[in-house]
Scaffold this motif. Structure first.
Motif, PDB file in Angstrom:
ATOM      1  N   GLY A 161      -3.442  15.309  -4.913  1.00  0.00           N
ATOM      2  CA  GLY A 161      -4.254  14.957  -3.437  1.00  0.00           C
ATOM      3  C   GLY A 161      -3.993  15.931  -2.590  1.00  0.00           C
ATOM      4  N   THR A 195      -6.805   7.734  -4.337  1.00  0.00           N
ATOM      5  CA  THR A 195      -5.688   7.174  -3.955  1.00  0.00           C
ATOM      6  C   THR A 195      -5.062   6.396  -5.048  1.00  0.00           C
ATOM      7  OG1 THR A 195      -6.744   6.495  -1.836  1.00  0.00           O
ATOM      8  CG2 THR A 195      -4.783   5.471  -2.429  1.00  0.00           C
ATOM      9  N   SER A 233      -1.255   7.622  -6.714  1.00  0.00           N
ATOM     10  CA  SER A 233      -0.454   6.778  -6.776  1.00  0.00           C
ATOM     11  C   SER A 233       0.199   6.789  -8.305  1.00  0.00           C
ATOM     12  CB  SER A 233      -0.870   5.190  -6.250  1.00  0.00           C
ATOM     13  OG  SER A 233       0.234   4.464  -6.598  1.00  0.00           O
ATOM     14  N   VAL A 256      -1.777  11.429   0.568  1.00  0.00           N
ATOM     15  CA  VAL A 256      -2.989  10.762   0.798  1.00  0.00           C
ATOM     16  C   VAL A 256      -4.023  11.464   1.824  1.00  0.00           C
ATOM     17  CG1 VAL A 256      -4.379   8.854   0.824  1.00  0.00           C
ATOM     18  CG2 VAL A 256      -2.159   8.818  -0.405  1.00  0.00           C
TER      19      VAL A 256
END
Length: 201
Positions: free
Chosen positions: A130, A27, A31, A13
């Protein structure tokens, strides 16, 4: 059961306050992507990654939920440089490989960890999500060592993975396809009906 080559996960992240920040990450998408990879691959392909405080707890929770022996199917690498920040979940992984810190130098210590991580395993693919500048460091080392393995930069997760996808002109579905489970089943060539090796077997 035939032993498959591993999948390398490079994910994190992005932290805007970090000097190696390369752009905002999504985010929720990061995930979701990690969750999708674990659902698709855990217990079917070995997964290797360098411990990230936001990722390690997810891997352990998924392994528990799917009743998968994480000691068999997951290999976690950590640099001794970050030992004060190791997540509590590390203790659940019986096969954490801690690599030596180099003269208190963050970048050199990470380079040692990454070289060991990528050279001590055989890979069929890498998934990038990310992250910050380390995504590019791991990508370059991965293609050098695991020549011919598939590279999946998930552009829609943002961060450095998005920049990597643009740099290597990745397929548009890495930006447009948000059904990560379907995307990963397809790109990792895993049959959804393939049995998952559970801890009780």
């Amino acid at each position: 059961m035939r032993q498959h080559r591993s999948i390398f996960l490079s994910a994190g992240v992005p932290d805007p306050s970090a000097k190696h920040f390369m752009g905002e990450g999504d985010t929720a998408a990061i995930s979701a992507l990690v969750s999708a990879l674990l659902f698709v691959a855990l217990g079917r392909r070995p997964i290797v990654w360098g411990g990230h405080p936001a990722i390690t707890p997810m891997v352990w929770a998924y392994a528990e939920a799917l009743n998968v022996d994480y000691g068999k199917w997951v290999t976690l690498y950590q640099s001794e440089f970050f030992q004060d920040d190791f997540p509590e979940e590390n203790r659940h992984f019986g096969n954490v490989i801690v690599t030596e810190a180099v003269n208190g130098d963050r970048e050199q210590s990470l380079a040692v960890m990454r070289r060991r991580m990528l050279s001590e395993n055989e890979f069929e693919a890498a998934v990038f999500a990310g992250g910050m500048a380390g995504i590019f460091d791991e990508y370059r080392m991965f293609v050098e060592i695991a020549n011919g393995a598939a590279v999946l930069p998930i552009v829609s997760t943002g961060g450095a993975a998005a920049l990597l996808g643009k740099e290597i002109m990745a397929s548009s579905d890495f930006a447009d396809e948000l059904d990560y489970v379907a995307l990963l089943f397809d790109r990792l060539a895993i049959d959804p009906n393939e049995p998952r090796d559970s801890a009780g077997r």
